[in-house]
Each structure stands twice: as C-alpha cells, then as structure tokens.
Design a protein around this motif. Structure first.
Motif, PDB file in Angstrom:
ATOM      1  N   LEU A  81      85.648 -12.042 -18.771  1.00 32.10           N
ATOM      2  CA  LEU A  81      84.410 -11.313 -19.063  1.00 32.10           C
ATOM      3  C   LEU A  81      83.655 -11.897 -20.250  1.00 32.10           C
ATOM      4  CD1 LEU A  81      85.617  -7.609 -18.672  1.00 32.10           C
ATOM      5  CD2 LEU A  81      84.368  -8.981 -17.000  1.00 32.10           C
ATOM      6  N   SER A  82      84.352 -12.642 -21.102  1.00 32.02           N
ATOM      7  CA  SER A  82      83.741 -13.105 -22.356  1.00 32.02           C
ATOM      8  C   SER A  82      82.851 -14.333 -22.206  1.00 32.02           C
ATOM      9  CB  SER A  82      84.834 -13.396 -23.392  1.00 32.02           C
ATOM     10  OG  SER A  82      85.562 -14.570 -23.057  1.00 32.02           O
ATOM     11  N   ALA A  83      82.846 -14.955 -21.025  1.00 31.79           N
ATOM     12  CA  ALA A  83      81.996 -16.132 -20.830  1.00 31.79           C
ATOM     13  C   ALA A  83      80.540 -15.764 -21.081  1.00 31.79           C
ATOM     14  CB  ALA A  83      82.169 -16.661 -19.411  1.00 31.79           C
ATOM     15  N   GLN A  84      79.884 -16.488 -21.993  1.00 29.74           N
ATOM     16  CA  GLN A  84      78.491 -16.246 -22.355  1.00 29.74           C
ATOM     17  C   GLN A  84      78.261 -14.806 -22.817  1.00 29.74           C
ATOM     18  OE1 GLN A  84      75.504 -18.037 -19.740  1.00 29.74           O
ATOM     19  NE2 GLN A  84      77.145 -19.111 -18.651  1.00 29.74           N
ATOM     20  N   ALA A  85      79.265 -14.249 -23.477  1.00 33.04           N
ATOM     21  CA  ALA A  85      79.162 -12.900 -24.031  1.00 33.04           C
ATOM     22  C   ALA A  85      79.965 -12.856 -25.325  1.00 33.04           C
ATOM     23  CB  ALA A  85      79.692 -11.862 -23.043  1.00 33.04           C
ATOM     24  N   THR A  86      79.671 -11.908 -26.169  1.00 31.85           N
ATOM     25  CA  THR A  86      80.394 -11.791 -27.437  1.00 31.85           C
ATOM     26  C   THR A  86      81.682 -10.992 -27.242  1.00 31.85           C
ATOM     27  OG1 THR A  86      79.296  -9.733 -28.100  1.00 31.85           O
ATOM     28  CG2 THR A  86      78.203 -11.816 -28.687  1.00 31.85           C
ATOM     29  N   ASP A  87      82.651 -11.251 -28.114  1.00 32.82           N
ATOM     30  CA  ASP A  87      83.893 -10.477 -28.069  1.00 32.82           C
ATOM     31  C   ASP A  87      83.612  -8.997 -28.301  1.00 32.82           C
ATOM     32  OD1 ASP A  87      85.132 -12.866 -27.699  1.00 32.82           O
ATOM     33  OD2 ASP A  87      86.238 -12.880 -29.596  1.00 32.82           O
ATOM     34  N   VAL A  88      82.642  -8.696 -29.151  1.00 35.88           N
ATOM     35  CA  VAL A  88      82.294  -7.302 -29.447  1.00 35.88           C
ATOM     36  C   VAL A  88      81.826  -6.592 -28.185  1.00 35.88           C
ATOM     37  CG1 VAL A  88      80.713  -5.789 -30.700  1.00 35.88           C
ATOM     38  CG2 VAL A  88      81.739  -7.730 -31.868  1.00 35.88           C
ATOM     39  N   SER A  89      80.964  -7.239 -27.422  1.00 36.47           N
ATOM     40  CA  SER A  89      80.446  -6.607 -26.203  1.00 36.47           C
ATOM     41  C   SER A  89      81.546  -6.429 -25.162  1.00 36.47           C
ATOM     42  CB  SER A  89      79.293  -7.427 -25.618  1.00 36.47           C
ATOM     43  OG  SER A  89      79.732  -8.682 -25.115  1.00 36.47           O
ATOM     44  N   VAL A  90      82.447  -7.404 -25.083  1.00 34.27           N
ATOM     45  CA  VAL A  90      83.565  -7.289 -24.137  1.00 34.27           C
ATOM     46  C   VAL A  90      84.496  -6.156 -24.544  1.00 34.27           C
ATOM     47  CG1 VAL A  90      85.609  -8.444 -23.206  1.00 34.27           C
ATOM     48  CG2 VAL A  90      83.457  -9.711 -23.456  1.00 34.27           C
TER      49      VAL A  90
ATOM     50  N   LEU B 186      89.263   0.043  -8.043  1.00 33.18           N
ATOM     51  CA  LEU B 186      87.897   0.397  -8.435  1.00 33.18           C
ATOM     52  C   LEU B 186      86.875  -0.231  -7.494  1.00 33.18           C
ATOM     53  CD1 LEU B 186      88.012  -0.092 -12.320  1.00 33.18           C
ATOM     54  CD2 LEU B 186      88.048   2.090 -11.080  1.00 33.18           C
ATOM     55  N   GLY B 187      87.212  -1.405  -6.964  1.00 31.66           N
ATOM     56  CA  GLY B 187      86.259  -2.147  -6.151  1.00 31.66           C
ATOM     57  C   GLY B 187      85.196  -2.798  -7.023  1.00 31.66           C
ATOM     58  N   VAL B 188      84.414  -3.664  -6.438  1.00 33.02           N
ATOM     59  CA  VAL B 188      83.395  -4.382  -7.185  1.00 33.02           C
ATOM     60  C   VAL B 188      82.397  -3.420  -7.816  1.00 33.02           C
ATOM     61  CG1 VAL B 188      81.459  -5.994  -7.015  1.00 33.02           C
ATOM     62  CG2 VAL B 188      83.598  -6.493  -5.815  1.00 33.02           C
ATOM     63  N   GLU B 189      81.888  -2.493  -7.039  1.00 30.07           N
ATOM     64  CA  GLU B 189      80.870  -1.566  -7.567  1.00 30.07           C
ATOM     65  C   GLU B 189      81.444  -0.655  -8.643  1.00 30.07           C
ATOM     66  OE1 GLU B 189      77.684  -1.818  -6.974  1.00 30.07           O
ATOM     67  OE2 GLU B 189      78.192  -3.541  -5.702  1.00 30.07           O
ATOM     68  N   GLY B 190      82.678  -0.229  -8.458  1.00 29.10           N
ATOM     69  CA  GLY B 190      83.300   0.625  -9.468  1.00 29.10           C
ATOM     70  C   GLY B 190      83.525  -0.118 -10.779  1.00 29.10           C
ATOM     71  N   LEU B 191      83.952  -1.382 -10.669  1.00 33.16           N
ATOM     72  CA  LEU B 191      84.171  -2.184 -11.861  1.00 33.16           C
ATOM     73  C   LEU B 191      82.857  -2.442 -12.594  1.00 33.16           C
ATOM     74  CD1 LEU B 191      85.989  -3.852 -13.705  1.00 33.16           C
ATOM     75  CD2 LEU B 191      85.793  -5.751 -12.078  1.00 33.16           C
ATOM     76  N   LYS B 192      81.795  -2.652 -11.852  1.00 34.05           N
ATOM     77  CA  LYS B 192      80.494  -2.920 -12.475  1.00 34.05           C
ATOM     78  C   LYS B 192      80.070  -1.783 -13.401  1.00 34.05           C
ATOM     79  CE  LYS B 192      78.409  -5.806  -8.852  1.00 34.05           C
ATOM     80  NZ  LYS B 192      77.306  -5.882  -7.861  1.00 34.05           N
ATOM     81  N   GLN B 193      80.442  -0.585 -13.085  1.00 33.59           N
ATOM     82  CA  GLN B 193      80.043   0.551 -13.910  1.00 33.59           C
ATOM     83  C   GLN B 193      80.626   0.451 -15.325  1.00 33.59           C
ATOM     84  OE1 GLN B 193      77.681   2.558 -12.639  1.00 33.59           O
ATOM     85  NE2 GLN B 193      77.910   1.135 -10.918  1.00 33.59           N
ATOM     86  N   TYR B 194      81.742  -0.237 -15.462  1.00 27.91           N
ATOM     87  CA  TYR B 194      82.373  -0.390 -16.779  1.00 27.91           C
ATOM     88  C   TYR B 194      81.872  -1.611 -17.535  1.00 27.91           C
ATOM     89  CZ  TYR B 194      85.774   3.204 -15.488  1.00 27.91           C
ATOM     90  OH  TYR B 194      86.365   4.387 -15.120  1.00 27.91           O
ATOM     91  N   ILE B 195      81.422  -2.629 -16.801  1.00 25.27           N
ATOM     92  CA  ILE B 195      81.104  -3.901 -17.474  1.00 25.27           C
ATOM     93  C   ILE B 195      79.627  -4.276 -17.377  1.00 25.27           C
ATOM     94  CG2 ILE B 195      83.448  -4.736 -17.012  1.00 25.27           C
ATOM     95  CD1 ILE B 195      82.232  -6.594 -14.864  1.00 25.27           C
ATOM     96  N   ARG B 196      78.778  -3.361 -16.966  1.00 29.76           N
ATOM     97  CA  ARG B 196      77.367  -3.684 -16.727  1.00 29.76           C
ATOM     98  C   ARG B 196      76.613  -4.048 -18.009  1.00 29.76           C
ATOM     99  NH1 ARG B 196      75.848  -0.455 -12.995  1.00 29.76           N
ATOM    100  NH2 ARG B 196      73.676  -1.078 -13.190  1.00 29.76           N
ATOM    101  N   THR B 197      77.166  -3.736 -19.174  1.00 29.51           N
ATOM    102  CA  THR B 197      76.523  -4.109 -20.440  1.00 29.51           C
ATOM    103  C   THR B 197      76.820  -5.559 -20.827  1.00 29.51           C
ATOM    104  OG1 THR B 197      78.433  -3.228 -21.655  1.00 29.51           O
ATOM    105  CG2 THR B 197      76.537  -1.757 -21.330  1.00 29.51           C
TER     106      THR B 197
ATOM    107  N   TYR C 290      77.394  -9.665 -15.350  1.00 26.38           N
ATOM    108  CA  TYR C 290      78.432  -8.719 -14.916  1.00 26.38           C
ATOM    109  C   TYR C 290      78.612  -8.677 -13.398  1.00 26.38           C
ATOM    110  CZ  TYR C 290      74.908  -5.197 -13.630  1.00 26.38           C
ATOM    111  OH  TYR C 290      73.873  -4.516 -13.040  1.00 26.38           O
ATOM    112  N   ASN C 291      77.556  -8.980 -12.650  1.00 25.33           N
ATOM    113  CA  ASN C 291      77.694  -8.952 -11.189  1.00 25.33           C
ATOM    114  C   ASN C 291      78.708  -9.977 -10.690  1.00 25.33           C
ATOM    115  OD1 ASN C 291      75.811  -6.897 -10.279  1.00 25.33           O
ATOM    116  ND2 ASN C 291      74.185  -8.221 -11.037  1.00 25.33           N
ATOM    117  N   SER C 292      78.531 -11.229 -11.117  1.00 27.30           N
ATOM    118  CA  SER C 292      79.451 -12.284 -10.666  1.00 27.30           C
ATOM    119  C   SER C 292      80.822 -12.103 -11.300  1.00 27.30           C
ATOM    120  CB  SER C 292      78.888 -13.663 -11.016  1.00 27.30           C
ATOM    121  OG  SER C 292      78.686 -13.805 -12.406  1.00 27.30           O
ATOM    122  N   LYS C 293      80.858 -11.612 -12.520  1.00 28.78           N
ATOM    123  CA  LYS C 293      82.149 -11.401 -13.186  1.00 28.78           C
ATOM    124  C   LYS C 293      82.954 -10.317 -12.477  1.00 28.78           C
ATOM    125  CE  LYS C 293      80.681 -13.027 -17.743  1.00 28.78           C
ATOM    126  NZ  LYS C 293      80.365 -12.664 -19.159  1.00 28.78           N
ATOM    127  N   ALA C 294      82.296  -9.274 -12.042  1.00 25.10           N
ATOM    128  CA  ALA C 294      82.994  -8.204 -11.323  1.00 25.10           C
ATOM    129  C   ALA C 294      83.610  -8.739 -10.035  1.00 25.10           C
ATOM    130  CB  ALA C 294      82.034  -7.058 -11.018  1.00 25.10           C
TER     131      ALA C 294
END
Length: 232
Positions: free
Chosen positions: A48-57, A77-88, A92-96
């Motif tokens: 999840l940290s690719a091109q993102a800060t550790d704080v945001s992750v 959770l499935g892809v859509e369920g996981l997106k709800q946690y990591i959308r910030t 996040y779409n490809s990461k999910a």
C-alpha cells in the motif's frame, strides 16, 4: 535534489565504517515506521505504501487490521470492501485488486504464509524488488537493501553509493556496507534520508555524519569546516 554523481567522490572504507557506527549510535534499534505485527501485515502495508506516505498507510491499516489482518479475512472483504479502508491512499483501486489477488495466491500456494524468498515474493501482484527487499529484511532479517527515493538521494549525495539508478545504488550499498551493519542499514539510511539528509534543505548542521560525508555543498548547509575530512 540529487547531487550530480560526477562531483561526489566515493567514501573510503574507513568513512563508511564511521558513517554506520554513528547512525547505529543515534538509532540503536531502527525499524520501519509502518505499523505491523505479522509478516502478512507488513506485506500489505508495504504494498500500500507505493507512492504514498507511511503516515497515510498507517491511518488506513490502523482501521483495517483490527477487522482483517490475514489472507482469509482480507479476501473475505473483497475488492470493494477493501477499498473502503484504503481509499485515502493513492492508487487505492489497483492496490486493492493486487492485495486481494495476493491473498488468493498466499492461500492457494503458500498455506497462507508470506514467502521467505525473493522469487515467490516478486511473483505476487504489486510486489516488486523494493517491496520484496523490505519484507525480506524487516520480517525475516535478510541482509537486503530496499532503495527508495531517500536512500537513492543519500547514496549519491554523500558518496556512500554513487549510481545512476536504484539498482546500481542497491548493488553498491550491498557491496560496500560492512556485514555487521547490513541487516539494519536499510532502516538507518531511510530514516536519515527522511529526517536529516532531506532533499531541498538538508540539515547538515545537525547531521551526525557530516564529517564523513563527501558532498561538496554540505558546508553551505551548516556542516562544520573545521573537521578534518581528508584525515578520515
């Protein structure tokens, strides 16, 4: 800002030894700033940290992991369920999608365990060389070197590892860093690059290794000129 490699001399063996002794004294027990408690949590966090800060992750995984922190539960959770946690988090779409595919592979091929080898790690969706190096080093104690933007900048700027790309810098670091420092070297370098040897205004006046650094411009940022660098 990365200093042109042609203007920076490679550090000597004595400089390098002193360099890491100082970083070790400054941070005796370095580790990643990503929050994790298992190799699987680390794998997810680093992905999840690719091109993102550790704080945001951390903000995302602090909510995700209490709910789902195994391949089975995250897959549930499935892809859509996981997106709800990591959308910030960026991308996040490809990461999910990658994390869900990774969970499936871990369950089907690795008995839900994170592989302890580079080949199997790099075969996972979204896991490249850098992510594999982080997991191998931080979760399993392998003497690997994951070169991010901070380490690439620091290696070229100081003369510790001059290279035109991250792979050259990685190979140089693995070659020149003494074995006694190798397991923790990744963390020392990334933390030093993140908080001291920063891109635009490096904190040379506060740097514990400024006297063994070969960056010609360090004096402009407060490094003491009186230190006999040539005698080290």
């Amino acid at each position: 800002m990365v200093t042109k490699t042609s203007t920076v001399k490679n550090m000597t063996k004595k400089q390098i030894k002193t360099f890491f002794e100082r970083l070790r004294d400054q941070r005796p027990n370095p580790t990643t700033e990503l929050n994790f408690s298992t190799p699987f949590e680390l794998l997810v966090a680093v992905t999840l940290s690719a091109q993102a800060t550790d704080v945001s992750v951390n903000k995302a995984t602090d909510k995700l992991f209490p709910i789902a922190n195994t391949p089975e539960t995250i897959l549930g959770l499935g892809v859509e369920g996981l997106k709800q946690y990591i959308r910030t988090i960026g991308l996040y779409n490809s990461k999910a999608e990658n994390v869900i595919k990774t969970c499936q592979i871990l369950i089907e091929r690795h008995n839900s365990q994170v592989p302890n080898n580079r080949a199997d790690l790099e075969a996972l969706p979204g896991v490249g060389r850098k992510t594999a190096n982080v997991v191998l080093n931080t979760a399993f104690g392998h003497p690997t070197m994951a070169v991010d933007t901070h380490i690439f900048r620091l290696g070229n700027r100081t003369g510790l590892a001059v290279g035109k790309n991250v792979l050259e810098v990685e190979h140089r670091l693995v070659k020149v860093i003494p074995k006694e420092f190798m397991v923790d070297a990744h963390h020392w370098l990334i933390l030093h690059g993140r908080y001291c040897c920063i891109a635009r205004k490096p904190k040379c006046a506060e740097c514990v290794v400024s006297d063994v650094c070969n960056w010609p411009e360090r004096f402009e940022f407060g490094a003491a000129r009186a230190i006999p660098v040539n005698n080290i």
